[in-house]
Structures are given as structure tokens and as C-alpha cells.
Design an enzyme around this catalytic site. Structure first.
Site, short mmCIF file in Angstrom:
data_model
loop_
_atom_site.label_atom_id
_atom_site.label_comp_id
_atom_site.label_asym_id
_atom_site.label_seq_id
_atom_site.Cartn_x
_atom_site.Cartn_y
_atom_site.Cartn_z
N HIS A 118 0.84 -1.20 0.00
CA HIS A 118 0.00 0.00 0.00
C HIS A 118 0.88 1.25 0.00
O HIS A 118 0.68 2.16 -0.82
CB HIS A 118 -0.90 -0.04 1.24
CG HIS A 118 -1.76 1.16 1.44
ND1 HIS A 118 -3.12 1.14 1.27
CD2 HIS A 118 -1.46 2.43 1.84
CE1 HIS A 118 -3.62 2.34 1.53
NE2 HIS A 118 -2.62 3.14 1.89
N GLU A 119 1.85 1.28 0.91
CA GLU A 119 2.71 2.45 1.00
C GLU A 119 3.69 2.52 -0.18
O GLU A 119 4.02 3.62 -0.64
CB GLU A 119 3.48 2.44 2.33
CG GLU A 119 2.59 2.34 3.57
CD GLU A 119 1.53 3.42 3.64
OE1 GLU A 119 1.67 4.45 2.96
OE2 GLU A 119 0.56 3.23 4.38
N HIS B 220 1.99 4.25 -3.03
CA HIS B 220 2.04 5.72 -2.89
C HIS B 220 3.40 6.24 -3.37
O HIS B 220 3.47 7.20 -4.15
CB HIS B 220 1.86 6.11 -1.42
CG HIS B 220 0.46 6.00 -0.90
ND1 HIS B 220 -0.63 6.55 -1.53
CD2 HIS B 220 -0.02 5.41 0.23
CE1 HIS B 220 -1.72 6.32 -0.83
NE2 HIS B 220 -1.38 5.62 0.25
#
Length: 268
Positions: free
Chosen positions: A60-61, A64
């Protein structure tokens, strides 16, 4: 704008041994769930779901950071965000510890904010929105993978314990995706719409950003809200072919420290 950063080299992109270790735990515990090794299915489900949940948090990170890199922020490499090492995230407490605690306490998948993006290096509101959306879209992809065996009717020969673990993991990914898209300050959903708000509105909302995640979690502890939310999640998962008993038994097995429900007791 001038920047002291250059494009990340291979060392900045090398996958961290920490992340590989977490993947290894997920693989070994997944095998233990599948085989019922040593009759420790419930604890193996706990390890498998937790390790896979942390893997999804890292990705998820990473999503980003990777999107920010291609949008003009070259600093993400030097910060270690491209290595998938959870220890490199700006807010390890919000990124890893609290989401795992949320899962243990309430079975809620709720990633927190982690990577710090040099927004001044990025041009264009669409790019800013895409950077914020990239994380929860990763959870959507995870949810698709976890639910695929159900809606593809490909569960023949899959042990029930593994099916239940997948069902609970799918619930976590679906809740993570939906909750992160809520336009509350501090969550990715607000980051998607923030570039399109006026400067005055952004200034007024900014002080509340550190409390958005906690406010959402606190709201979900209200019994009426909690029931309505999980009813909606169960309805969505059923539409994806995941029966309610799969997510229920998956959560029951995950909580190995409580007495196993007789409905799930035949899982070995």
C-alpha cells in the site's frame, strides 16, 4: 523547482530483507494452514493473516511512493520507501502497529498514513490525486486476489481452514479499501479530493488531519454504526462469492486466544 535528489539507484530499489522475512512467514504459515501441520491451525491462521496483512500494508505504501516517484518526487528513493521495508516509513506506528492492533481488536482493515511525499515537486492536481488513490487501489487488487477462488468457483481441494483464512483476509482488504477512500482528513480519500479544494478550505481542515484515522476507528466502535458497516461489508463479499460463514470462521480462527466456535470447530 530545484531538487537535491537524483533518480533512485538499484540500492534504493532493492527489496528489504525485512519484507522478504515477512513474506517468508506468510508462506510458511500459509503452508501450515493448508496442511493442518501439528494441529496448530488457529495459530497458523493468525500468523498467515497477520503476515499477509503487513505485506499488503507495505505494498500500500510502496504504491504511494512509486506513484510519487513517477510524478516527479525523486526523494522517495533516498527515504527508503521503495525497499518495502516497514521500518523506513515515516510513521511506523500509524503504518504498521496500529493497523495490526485494529485487526486484532476489531477485525477492521484500516491502514494509516506513512510515506512523506514532497508535494512541491509534483505538478498537476490529477497526479496528486493519483498518488493518494494508489494505496487503497492496492487493497482493491488484494481483495480481488483473495476473493478470486470464491467467485471463480475454484475451491475444490482447498482446505476449509485456508478458505476461511482467505475469507477473513478478503474482509480486511475490502474494509481497508473502502475506509481509506472515505474523504476524511488523514485518510487517502481526503488526499484524492484535497488538490481540488480551495486553499482556504485546506487551511481550515489541516488541523484535523492527525485525528481523522482515530475518529473513524472510534466511530466504528459505536454499536449501530459497527453493525451497519459490517452488514454492508458482508453484503459486498457475498456479491463476490465469499459466504458470511467463511469470514466469520476466519476471524474466529484468527483469534486463537478465544474459545473456538463449534460452527468452526471441524476445521483442523
Amino acid at each position: 523547482m530545484a531538487t537535491p535528489y537524483s533518480r533512485p539507484d538499484r540500492s534504493d530499489r532493492r527489496v528489504s530483507p525485512v519484507f522478504l522475512g515477512i513474506v517468508a512467514v506468510a508462506a510458511v504459515s500459509g503452508w501450515a494452514v493448508w496442511t493442518g501441520y501439528a494441529d496448530a491451525t488457529a495459530f497458523a491462521v493468525f500468523l498467515f493473516v497477520t503476515a499477509m496483512w503487513v505485506v499488503s500494508l507495505c505494498l500500500h505504501e510502496y504504491a504511494h511512493a512509486r506513484t510519487a516517484l513517477h510524478s516527479g518526487d525523486l526523494s522517495v528513493g533516498a527515504k527508503g520507501y521503495l525497499t518495502l521495508n516497514p521500518a523506513k516509513y515515516t510513521h511506523a506506528l500509524l503504518s504498521i502497529v496500529l493497523p495490526v492492533v485494529f485487526v486484532i481488536l476489531g477485525g477492521i482493515g484500516l491502514p494509516g498514513g506513512a510515506v512523506y511525499i514532497e508535494r512541491g515537486a509534483i505538478r498537476g492536481r490529477w497526479r496528486h490525486s493519483l498518488i493518494s488513490a494508489a494505496g487503497p487501489l492496492t487493497n482493491v487488487l488484494f481483495a480481488v486476489v483473495c476473493t478470486a477462488p470464491f467467485w471463480l468457483h475454484a475451491l475444490d481441494g482447498v482446505p476449509r481452514s485456508f478458505q476461511y483464512a482467505l475469507g477473513f483476509l478478503a474482509l480486511l482488504q475490502v474494509t481497508a479499501a473502502i475506509l481509506n477512500f472515505v474523504p476524511v482528513p488523514g485518510l487517502d480519500g481526503y488526499g484524492v479530493i484535497e488538490p481540488w479544494l480551495s486553499r482556504s478550505v485546506r487551511r481550515q481542515v489541516e488541523p484535523f488531519a492527525p485525528f481523522g484515522l482515530i475518529a473513524v476507528f472510534a466511530l466504528l466502535w459505536v454499536p449501530e454504526v459497527n453493525v451497519a458497516f459490517f452488514d454492508a461489508m458482508d453484503g459486498l463479499l457475498r456479491a463476490l462469492g465469499v459466504p458470511e460463514f467463511a469470514t466469520y470462521c476466519g476471524r474466529n480462527l484468527f483469534r486463537f486466544w478465544v474459545e473456538r466456535d463449534p460452527v468452526c470447530a471441524l476445521v483442523g
